[in-house]
Motif scaffolding. Sequence first.
Motif, PDB file in Angstrom:
ATOM      1  N   LEU A   1      12.251 159.025  38.264  1.00 45.20           N
ATOM      2  CA  LEU A   1      13.406 159.902  38.135  1.00 45.20           C
ATOM      3  C   LEU A   1      14.176 159.640  36.846  1.00 45.20           C
ATOM      4  O   LEU A   1      14.603 160.581  36.185  1.00 45.20           O
ATOM      5  CB  LEU A   1      14.336 159.715  39.339  1.00 45.20           C
ATOM      6  N   SER A   2      14.374 158.365  36.528  1.00 41.42           N
ATOM      7  CA  SER A   2      15.128 158.055  35.316  1.00 41.42           C
ATOM      8  C   SER A   2      14.747 156.682  34.771  1.00 41.42           C
ATOM      9  O   SER A   2      14.224 155.839  35.502  1.00 41.42           O
ATOM     10  CB  SER A   2      16.637 158.098  35.581  1.00 41.42           C
ATOM     11  N   ALA A   3      15.035 156.514  33.497  1.00 45.62           N
ATOM     12  CA  ALA A   3      14.785 155.238  32.822  1.00 45.62           C
ATOM     13  C   ALA A   3      15.913 154.991  31.828  1.00 45.62           C
ATOM     14  O   ALA A   3      16.411 155.929  31.197  1.00 45.62           O
ATOM     15  CB  ALA A   3      13.455 155.267  32.083  1.00 45.62           C
ATOM     16  N   THR A   4      16.294 153.734  31.723  1.00 47.96           N
ATOM     17  CA  THR A   4      17.221 153.308  30.686  1.00 47.96           C
ATOM     18  C   THR A   4      16.507 152.241  29.873  1.00 47.96           C
ATOM     19  O   THR A   4      15.998 151.266  30.428  1.00 47.96           O
ATOM     20  CB  THR A   4      18.526 152.731  31.281  1.00 47.96           C
ATOM     21  N   ILE A   5      16.450 152.461  28.571  1.00 51.64           N
ATOM     22  CA  ILE A   5      15.710 151.581  27.673  1.00 51.64           C
ATOM     23  C   ILE A   5      16.680 150.986  26.662  1.00 51.64           C
ATOM     24  O   ILE A   5      17.450 151.716  26.032  1.00 51.64           O
ATOM     25  CB  ILE A   5      14.592 152.364  26.957  1.00 51.64           C
ATOM     26  N   PHE A   6      16.625 149.677  26.533  1.00 50.88           N
ATOM     27  CA  PHE A   6      17.472 148.960  25.585  1.00 50.88           C
ATOM     28  C   PHE A   6      16.585 148.447  24.454  1.00 50.88           C
ATOM     29  O   PHE A   6      15.618 147.736  24.700  1.00 50.88           O
ATOM     30  CB  PHE A   6      18.184 147.787  26.271  1.00 50.88           C
ATOM     31  N   LEU A   7      16.912 148.825  23.216  1.00 46.72           N
ATOM     32  CA  LEU A   7      16.138 148.412  22.033  1.00 46.72           C
ATOM     33  C   LEU A   7      17.034 147.659  21.060  1.00 46.72           C
ATOM     34  O   LEU A   7      18.172 148.065  20.827  1.00 46.72           O
ATOM     35  CB  LEU A   7      15.584 149.630  21.295  1.00 46.72           C
ATOM     36  N   THR A   8      16.485 146.610  20.485  1.00 47.86           N
ATOM     37  CA  THR A   8      17.252 145.868  19.486  1.00 47.86           C
ATOM     38  C   THR A   8      17.226 146.552  18.119  1.00 47.86           C
ATOM     39  O   THR A   8      18.024 146.215  17.257  1.00 47.86           O
ATOM     40  CB  THR A   8      16.735 144.426  19.335  1.00 47.86           C
ATOM     41  N   ASP A   9      16.331 147.523  17.925  1.00 50.86           N
ATOM     42  CA  ASP A   9      16.256 148.235  16.642  1.00 50.86           C
ATOM     43  C   ASP A   9      15.861 149.687  16.903  1.00 50.86           C
ATOM     44  O   ASP A   9      14.679 150.004  17.069  1.00 50.86           O
ATOM     45  CB  ASP A   9      15.225 147.560  15.728  1.00 50.86           C
ATOM     46  N   LEU A  10      16.855 150.569  16.932  1.00 52.53           N
ATOM     47  CA  LEU A  10      16.585 151.985  17.207  1.00 52.53           C
ATOM     48  C   LEU A  10      15.733 152.640  16.131  1.00 52.53           C
ATOM     49  O   LEU A  10      15.100 153.672  16.382  1.00 52.53           O
ATOM     50  CB  LEU A  10      17.896 152.755  17.383  1.00 52.53           C
ATOM     51  N   ASN A  11      15.656 152.045  14.949  1.00 55.85           N
ATOM     52  CA  ASN A  11      14.800 152.589  13.896  1.00 55.85           C
ATOM     53  C   ASN A  11      13.317 152.471  14.257  1.00 55.85           C
ATOM     54  O   ASN A  11      12.478 153.116  13.637  1.00 55.85           O
ATOM     55  CB  ASN A  11      15.068 151.881  12.566  1.00 55.85           C
ATOM     56  N   ARG A  12      13.002 151.644  15.246  1.00 53.75           N
ATOM     57  CA  ARG A  12      11.606 151.448  15.666  1.00 53.75           C
ATOM     58  C   ARG A  12      11.300 152.175  16.985  1.00 53.75           C
ATOM     59  O   ARG A  12      10.283 151.930  17.612  1.00 53.75           O
ATOM     60  CB  ARG A  12      11.328 149.955  15.806  1.00 53.75           C
TER      61      ARG A  12
ATOM     62  N   THR B   1      17.996 155.944  25.749  1.00 51.64           N
ATOM     63  CA  THR B   1      17.601 154.806  24.926  1.00 51.64           C
ATOM     64  C   THR B   1      18.852 154.315  24.207  1.00 51.64           C
ATOM     65  O   THR B   1      19.517 155.088  23.525  1.00 51.64           O
ATOM     66  CB  THR B   1      16.506 155.210  23.923  1.00 51.64           C
ATOM     67  N   VAL B   2      19.147 153.039  24.398  1.00 44.15           N
ATOM     68  CA  VAL B   2      20.395 152.467  23.915  1.00 44.15           C
ATOM     69  C   VAL B   2      20.088 151.332  22.939  1.00 44.15           C
ATOM     70  O   VAL B   2      19.265 150.455  23.239  1.00 44.15           O
ATOM     71  CB  VAL B   2      21.216 151.913  25.103  1.00 44.15           C
ATOM     72  N   GLY B   3      20.751 151.338  21.806  1.00 44.84           N
ATOM     73  CA  GLY B   3      20.621 150.239  20.858  1.00 44.84           C
ATOM     74  C   GLY B   3      21.530 149.081  21.263  1.00 44.84           C
ATOM     75  O   GLY B   3      22.675 149.294  21.648  1.00 44.84           O
ATOM     76  N   VAL B   4      20.975 147.876  21.218  1.00 40.74           N
ATOM     77  CA  VAL B   4      21.745 146.677  21.556  1.00 40.74           C
ATOM     78  C   VAL B   4      21.545 145.631  20.462  1.00 40.74           C
ATOM     79  O   VAL B   4      20.529 145.629  19.778  1.00 40.74           O
ATOM     80  CB  VAL B   4      21.334 146.088  22.932  1.00 40.74           C
ATOM     81  N   ALA B   5      22.506 144.748  20.320  1.00 37.87           N
ATOM     82  CA  ALA B   5      22.433 143.741  19.263  1.00 37.87           C
ATOM     83  C   ALA B   5      21.422 142.650  19.572  1.00 37.87           C
ATOM     84  O   ALA B   5      20.726 142.184  18.677  1.00 37.87           O
ATOM     85  CB  ALA B   5      23.811 143.127  19.044  1.00 37.87           C
ATOM     86  N   ASP B   6      21.321 142.254  20.840  1.00 39.97           N
ATOM     87  CA  ASP B   6      20.474 141.102  21.163  1.00 39.97           C
ATOM     88  C   ASP B   6      20.071 141.147  22.630  1.00 39.97           C
ATOM     89  O   ASP B   6      20.891 141.420  23.501  1.00 39.97           O
ATOM     90  CB  ASP B   6      21.250 139.812  20.877  1.00 39.97           C
ATOM     91  N   LEU B   7      18.794 140.874  22.891  1.00 43.98           N
ATOM     92  CA  LEU B   7      18.283 140.795  24.262  1.00 43.98           C
ATOM     93  C   LEU B   7      17.749 139.406  24.579  1.00 43.98           C
ATOM     94  O   LEU B   7      17.137 139.197  25.614  1.00 43.98           O
ATOM     95  CB  LEU B   7      17.166 141.825  24.473  1.00 43.98           C
ATOM     96  N   GLY B   8      17.939 138.488  23.696  1.00 45.26           N
ATOM     97  CA  GLY B   8      17.392 137.147  23.871  1.00 45.26           C
ATOM     98  C   GLY B   8      16.317 136.895  22.823  1.00 45.26           C
ATOM     99  O   GLY B   8      15.835 137.816  22.162  1.00 45.26           O
ATOM    100  N   GLU B   9      15.930 135.664  22.714  1.00 44.02           N
ATOM    101  CA  GLU B   9      15.002 135.246  21.671  1.00 44.02           C
ATOM    102  C   GLU B   9      13.711 136.060  21.666  1.00 44.02           C
ATOM    103  O   GLU B   9      12.967 136.055  22.642  1.00 44.02           O
ATOM    104  CB  GLU B   9      14.675 133.766  21.836  1.00 44.02           C
ATOM    105  N   ASP B  10      13.468 136.786  20.593  1.00 43.49           N
ATOM    106  CA  ASP B  10      12.255 137.573  20.351  1.00 43.49           C
ATOM    107  C   ASP B  10      12.040 138.728  21.316  1.00 43.49           C
ATOM    108  O   ASP B  10      10.994 139.370  21.288  1.00 43.49           O
ATOM    109  CB  ASP B  10      11.015 136.678  20.321  1.00 43.49           C
ATOM    110  N   THR B  11      13.002 139.012  22.182  1.00 42.47           N
ATOM    111  CA  THR B  11      12.892 140.163  23.080  1.00 42.47           C
ATOM    112  C   THR B  11      13.341 141.399  22.318  1.00 42.47           C
ATOM    113  O   THR B  11      14.473 141.464  21.848  1.00 42.47           O
ATOM    114  CB  THR B  11      13.755 139.962  24.345  1.00 42.47           C
TER     115      THR B  11
END
Length: 105
Positions: A51-62, A84-94
């Motif tokens: 039905l729905s998805a929320t996606i968090f990306l550390t780099d929206l350019n990718r 799709t939401v841009g975020v600053a940090d999701l943890g090491e290498d995530t």
Amino acid sequence: MHRVVVHNGLVFIGGTVADDMSAGLEGQTAQILAKFDEYLKVVGTDKTRLLSATIFLTDLNRKSEMDQAWKRWLPPERFPARATVGVADLGEDTLIEIMLTAAVG
């Protein structure tokens, strides 16, 4: 599966990340989507019932890299509502974290 909650005919899958953080964005996305296949199967549903998805990306350019894995995973013309939401940090290498909601069976 502590990330999966079934309530009133819906399944909610909390924020899920890849296991292999050395994979690039497309690889991390594919790992997460494979986990979702397993989670959905356990509760008696599948990705055709999304039905729905929320996606968090550390780099929206990718975002296009993520989209490639996403489009390969979904059945044709079965795209759920998605943010799709841009975020600053999701943890090491995530690079990505995804949450889903689907209908059960």
